[in-house]
Design a protein around this motif. Sequence first.
Motif, mmCIF file in Angstrom:
data_model
loop_
_atom_site.group_PDB
_atom_site.id
_atom_site.type_symbol
_atom_site.label_atom_id
_atom_site.label_comp_id
_atom_site.label_asym_id
_atom_site.label_seq_id
_atom_site.Cartn_x
_atom_site.Cartn_y
_atom_site.Cartn_z
ATOM 1 N N MET A 26 31.756 0.146 -45.440
ATOM 2 C CA MET A 26 30.254 -0.730 -44.993
ATOM 3 C C MET A 26 30.522 -2.996 -45.076
ATOM 4 N N THR A 27 32.114 -2.502 -45.040
ATOM 5 C CA THR A 27 32.218 -3.808 -45.187
ATOM 6 C C THR A 27 31.819 -4.482 -43.428
ATOM 7 N N ASN A 28 31.709 -5.753 -43.586
ATOM 8 C CA ASN A 28 30.920 -6.663 -42.161
ATOM 9 C C ASN A 28 29.806 -5.760 -41.179
ATOM 10 N N THR A 29 28.933 -4.814 -42.257
ATOM 11 C CA THR A 29 28.460 -3.708 -41.398
ATOM 12 C C THR A 29 26.939 -4.796 -41.963
ATOM 13 N N GLN A 30 25.911 -4.137 -40.936
ATOM 14 C CA GLN A 30 24.200 -4.819 -41.104
ATOM 15 C C GLN A 30 23.350 -3.466 -41.053
ATOM 16 N N TYR A 70 13.140 -4.635 -43.738
ATOM 17 C CA TYR A 70 15.087 -5.888 -43.213
ATOM 18 C C TYR A 70 15.780 -4.916 -42.978
ATOM 19 N N ASN A 71 16.789 -6.425 -42.842
ATOM 20 C CA ASN A 71 17.623 -6.492 -42.779
ATOM 21 C C ASN A 71 18.819 -6.707 -44.053
ATOM 22 N N VAL A 72 19.791 -5.784 -44.150
ATOM 23 C CA VAL A 72 21.144 -6.303 -44.810
ATOM 24 C C VAL A 72 22.120 -6.153 -45.382
ATOM 25 N N ARG A 73 23.235 -7.111 -45.322
ATOM 26 C CA ARG A 73 24.405 -6.900 -44.612
ATOM 27 C C ARG A 73 25.556 -6.876 -46.106
ATOM 28 N N PHE A 74 27.003 -6.296 -45.945
ATOM 29 C CA PHE A 74 28.161 -6.234 -46.388
ATOM 30 C C PHE A 74 29.019 -7.067 -45.989
ATOM 31 N N VAL A 75 29.520 -7.554 -47.380
ATOM 32 C CA VAL A 75 30.735 -8.922 -47.078
ATOM 33 C C VAL A 75 31.751 -8.264 -47.902
ATOM 34 N N LEU A 105 27.382 -6.367 -51.473
ATOM 35 C CA LEU A 105 26.060 -6.611 -51.245
ATOM 36 C C LEU A 105 26.058 -8.941 -51.740
ATOM 37 N N ASP A 106 25.170 -8.772 -49.903
ATOM 38 C CA ASP A 106 25.267 -10.023 -49.842
ATOM 39 C C ASP A 106 23.489 -10.185 -49.828
ATOM 40 N N ARG A 107 23.823 -11.041 -51.304
ATOM 41 C CA ARG A 107 22.225 -10.425 -51.983
ATOM 42 C C ARG A 107 21.683 -11.686 -51.262
ATOM 43 N N LYS A 108 22.023 -13.412 -50.928
ATOM 44 C CA LYS A 108 21.084 -14.421 -50.415
ATOM 45 C C LYS A 108 21.215 -14.041 -48.969
ATOM 46 N N PHE A 109 21.324 -13.206 -48.214
ATOM 47 C CA PHE A 109 21.427 -13.015 -47.152
ATOM 48 C C PHE A 109 19.525 -12.235 -47.471
ATOM 49 N N GLU A 110 19.779 -10.594 -48.144
ATOM 50 C CA GLU A 110 18.984 -9.950 -48.582
ATOM 51 C C GLU A 110 17.569 -10.783 -48.995
ATOM 52 N N ILE A 111 17.586 -11.434 -49.851
ATOM 53 C CA ILE A 111 16.529 -12.279 -50.145
ATOM 54 C C ILE A 111 16.198 -12.960 -48.770
ATOM 55 N N LEU A 112 16.916 -13.534 -48.389
ATOM 56 C CA LEU A 112 16.782 -14.229 -46.379
ATOM 57 C C LEU A 112 15.735 -13.107 -45.833
#
Length: 204
Positions: A26-30, A70-75, A105-112
């Motif tokens: 899941m790395t670098n995926t949305q 909504y969208n999430v991404r993983f880093v 999980l990119d928690r900042k991207f999720e909140i945004l």
Amino acid sequence: GGGFDLFSPTSSSSLSSSDVFYPSSMTNTQWKVQRVVTSVEGDLGQAAVAWKCLGGGEERAFTSKLTEAYNVRFVDAPVVGMSGNGVVDDAQYEFEGKRARGCILDRKFEILNRVGKLLQSDDVISWGDDDGEPGSISYARNDYPGRIELKTVQRSIEPPSEAGFGSDELIRIQSSAGGGALFAGSNVYRCARVKRRFRRGFDE
């Protein structure tokens, strides 16, 4: 018994890992997430406040049990922690006999993406704290007074395996008491337990 100290410094005994880890694939995926409130037990008002502070979108999604999308991404997971033998990389796990490294999980991207237009601005989100804890985040939204700070004070995880993976986090929620001049500068502390469990899917 059964209580938990929300204010003592977090330690390795309360945080079993530096973050929640997802499979390396899941790395670098949305991903597109859909979520809906199916039931509420206990105080409806307090549940609504906790839901909003944890990143809930428009309030009607909670009150009317509408589906959020909504969208999430993983880093890549950062390497954090030190021991007497050097750096500790707790994102590594073994899957089907091979070593792999999980992502987060990119928690900042999720909140945004989840809070969206209710954010005061995109740059009001702060991810991570002074101790490098990636499970901490703070932000401000137009429909709630003051800043909201979320800090993971207890965590256990189930690393990715053939059966799936999951996590159990206790989140301390710090927010303004509101109420105008009477409670100016005062904060309210709440806590919420967030459990996630994912099972592995197989193509037929």
